[in-house]
Design a protein around this motif. Structure first.
Motif, PDB file in Angstrom:
ATOM      1  N   GLY A  34       0.803  -1.207   0.000  1.00  0.00           N
ATOM      2  CA  GLY A  34       0.000   0.000   0.000  1.00  0.00           C
ATOM      3  C   GLY A  34       0.840   1.262   0.000  1.00  0.00           C
ATOM      4  N   ALA A  35       0.175   2.409  -0.073  1.00  0.00           N
ATOM      5  CA  ALA A  35       0.873   3.687  -0.036  1.00  0.00           C
ATOM      6  C   ALA A  35       1.579   3.902   1.297  1.00  0.00           C
ATOM      7  CB  ALA A  35      -0.117   4.821  -0.318  1.00  0.00           C
ATOM      8  N   ASP A  36       0.954   3.482   2.382  1.00  0.00           N
ATOM      9  CA  ASP A  36       1.537   3.583   3.713  1.00  0.00           C
ATOM     10  C   ASP A  36       1.975   2.186   4.129  1.00  0.00           C
ATOM     11  OD1 ASP A  36       2.147   3.840   6.376  1.00  0.00           O
ATOM     12  OD2 ASP A  36       0.306   4.902   6.937  1.00  0.00           O
ATOM     13  N   ARG A  37       3.308   1.952   4.150  1.00  0.00           N
ATOM     14  CA  ARG A  37       3.827   0.624   4.447  1.00  0.00           C
ATOM     15  C   ARG A  37       3.928   0.365   5.944  1.00  0.00           C
ATOM     16  NH1 ARG A  37       6.323  -1.931   0.451  1.00  0.00           N
ATOM     17  NH2 ARG A  37       5.592  -3.698   1.708  1.00  0.00           N
ATOM     18  N   PRO A  68      -3.833   0.310  -2.570  1.00  0.00           N
ATOM     19  CA  PRO A  68      -4.561   0.588  -1.328  1.00  0.00           C
ATOM     20  C   PRO A  68      -3.828   1.619  -0.482  1.00  0.00           C
ATOM     21  CG  PRO A  68      -3.465  -1.551  -1.221  1.00  0.00           C
ATOM     22  CD  PRO A  68      -3.289  -1.057  -2.623  1.00  0.00           C
ATOM     23  N   VAL A  69      -4.551   2.172   0.476  1.00  0.00           N
ATOM     24  CA  VAL A  69      -3.972   3.223   1.316  1.00  0.00           C
ATOM     25  C   VAL A  69      -2.879   2.675   2.234  1.00  0.00           C
ATOM     26  CG1 VAL A  69      -6.015   4.683   1.249  1.00  0.00           C
ATOM     27  CG2 VAL A  69      -5.792   2.959   3.054  1.00  0.00           C
ATOM     28  N   CYS A  70      -2.940   1.397   2.545  1.00  0.00           N
ATOM     29  CA  CYS A  70      -1.901   0.752   3.354  1.00  0.00           C
ATOM     30  C   CYS A  70      -1.766  -0.681   2.879  1.00  0.00           C
ATOM     31  CB  CYS A  70      -2.240   0.827   4.842  1.00  0.00           C
ATOM     32  SG  CYS A  70      -3.712  -0.094   5.317  1.00  0.00           S
ATOM     33  N   ASP A  71      -0.806  -1.418   3.416  1.00  0.00           N
ATOM     34  CA  ASP A  71      -0.619  -2.810   3.013  1.00  0.00           C
ATOM     35  C   ASP A  71      -1.872  -3.630   3.288  1.00  0.00           C
ATOM     36  OD1 ASP A  71       1.944  -2.101   2.380  1.00  0.00           O
ATOM     37  OD2 ASP A  71       2.894  -3.694   3.547  1.00  0.00           O
ATOM     38  N   ARG A 207     -13.979   0.183  -0.792  1.00  0.00           N
ATOM     39  CA  ARG A 207     -13.935   1.206   0.258  1.00  0.00           C
ATOM     40  C   ARG A 207     -12.883   0.858   1.306  1.00  0.00           C
ATOM     41  NH1 ARG A 207     -19.745   0.180   0.156  1.00  0.00           N
ATOM     42  NH2 ARG A 207     -20.746   1.669  -1.255  1.00  0.00           N
ATOM     43  N   TYR A 208     -12.792  -0.406   1.654  1.00  0.00           N
ATOM     44  CA  TYR A 208     -11.824  -0.875   2.653  1.00  0.00           C
ATOM     45  C   TYR A 208     -10.395  -0.620   2.170  1.00  0.00           C
ATOM     46  CZ  TYR A 208      -9.968  -4.274   6.123  1.00  0.00           C
ATOM     47  OH  TYR A 208      -9.308  -4.897   7.152  1.00  0.00           O
ATOM     48  N   PHE A 209     -10.156  -0.783   0.868  1.00  0.00           N
ATOM     49  CA  PHE A 209      -8.841  -0.521   0.282  1.00  0.00           C
ATOM     50  C   PHE A 209      -8.500   0.966   0.270  1.00  0.00           C
ATOM     51  CE2 PHE A 209      -7.012  -4.144  -2.408  1.00  0.00           C
ATOM     52  CZ  PHE A 209      -7.584  -5.134  -1.645  1.00  0.00           C
TER      53      PHE A 209
END
Length: 338
Positions: A34-37, A68-71, A207-209
């Motif tokens: 994701g973008a935030d690891r 996704p916003v995070c992993d 949405r969760y992603f």
């Protein structure tokens, strides 16, 4: 115990869902960077091999250029049951335990070991949330299930549906492991054959992603209806039953062939659910959270050979599949507020 394999997104996803599953190494967890690891979220699906909406949503999302916003860790579990013909027919393979009843001791068989390996992976990765995607046993609307009532569980369910069941039943399901560190909900997306169920799984998972703050209820698309502490209507092993238009001569119980229409509807003493013999009244059991039987007559009447609720109830997870009704339960019920 063999660890659950973590794999990267397969280079070849296949031309359809079955090819995607056939290309996986067995039960595994797909890692999507994701973008935030620094943080991660978990999705678990296909604990039951006859419930494809969750893995269908994963398959479709992996085909999109969506970071996704995070992993994300996407655990796909009972692949062997799903791929046994006829495809997506078996909840679990004959002679095997229901995998979503194996998240408590003992762990001394293959299903218990697989459940334990998933739990260990979740504990190692410390996700900020976990969604367990299912289909309902019968046709009906989507709903979520949680063991805690708080704003975080509300917010997770609201990504998918406006209905939430708070349960104190302990069956060995993954959702029962929910704790303060890992808010966990089960989402029952609707019937396995319903396109709407696939859409609910896909839209909710998207949405969760992509939602940065999962627990911001101000962004919820709908208010949440909450129902508390359901019971299960279960069959004794030697009760004979069917789905029909009247009591069948060979059976102790015949449920209405169209009984699935009552999923998440309110039924009253005027609602005929089926027909039964006097024997059936002794072989239907109401199971509560303590795993004890309540009196059937506290919930349903069998007077005059008819099965009816004794007061307004909301029913859900009604199935018209006899094998699931026998191995799991006929339905869940909660009392309606007066």
């Amino acid at each position: 115990m063999t660890p659950l394999p973590i794999i990267s997104i397969p280079e070849q996803l296949g031309n359809h869902l079955l090819e995607f599953l056939q290309g996986l190494p067995g039960p595994c967890c797909i890692h999507v960077p994701g973008a935030d690891r620094s943080r991660c979220r978990f999705v678990v699906t296909l604990l039951h091999g006859n419930e494809p909406s969750g893995v269908d949503a994963i398959y479709r999302l992996l085909q999109q250029p969506l970071q996704p916003v995070c992993d994300m860790y996407l655990a796909i579990m009972n692949i062997s049951a799903a791929l046994t013909e006829p495809f997506f027919r078996y909840r679990q393979l004959p002679g095997k335990r229901d995998l979503n009843r194996c998240f408590k001791a003992p762990y001394d068989d293959a299903e218990g070991q697989l459940a334990r390996s998933l739990m260990q992976l979740i504990q190692t990765k410390k996700p900020e949330a976990l969604i367990d995607l299912h289909n309902t046993s019968g046709n009906g609307p989507a709903f979520g299930v949680a063991v805690h009532l708080d704003s975080r569980h509300d917010a997770l369910v609201s990504l998918f549906t406006e209905r939430l069941i708070i349960t104190d039943l302990q069956l060995g399901a993954l959702m029962e492991l929910s704790e303060e560190a890992v808010p966990t909900v089960t989402v029952e997306c609707g019937g396995a054959q319903e396109e709407e169920a696939h859409k609910i799984a896909f839209d909710g998972l998207q949405r969760y992603f992509t939602t940065s703050n999962l627990f911001d209820l101000s962004a919820a698309p709908w208010p949440i209806e909450v129902l508390h502490n359901p019971v299960r209507l279960e069959l004794a092993a030697d009760l004979t039953f069917s789905y029909a238009e009247s009591l069948q001569a060979r059976d102790d119980l015949s449920l209405r062939a169209d009984i699935e229409q009552f999923n998440f509807g309110v039924v009253t003493p005027d609602t005929l659910l089926g027909w039964c013999t006097a024997t059936a009244a002794t072989k239907l059991h109401i199971r509560n959270a303590s795993a004890a039987d309540e009196a059937l007559q506290a919930w349903f009447s069998t007077d005059n050979g008819e099965l009816r609720p004794i007061r307004p109830l909301k029913l859900f997870m009604i199935t018209a599949r006899a094998d699931i009704a026998r191995s799991d339960c006929l339905l869940y019920a909660v009392r309606c507020r007066e």
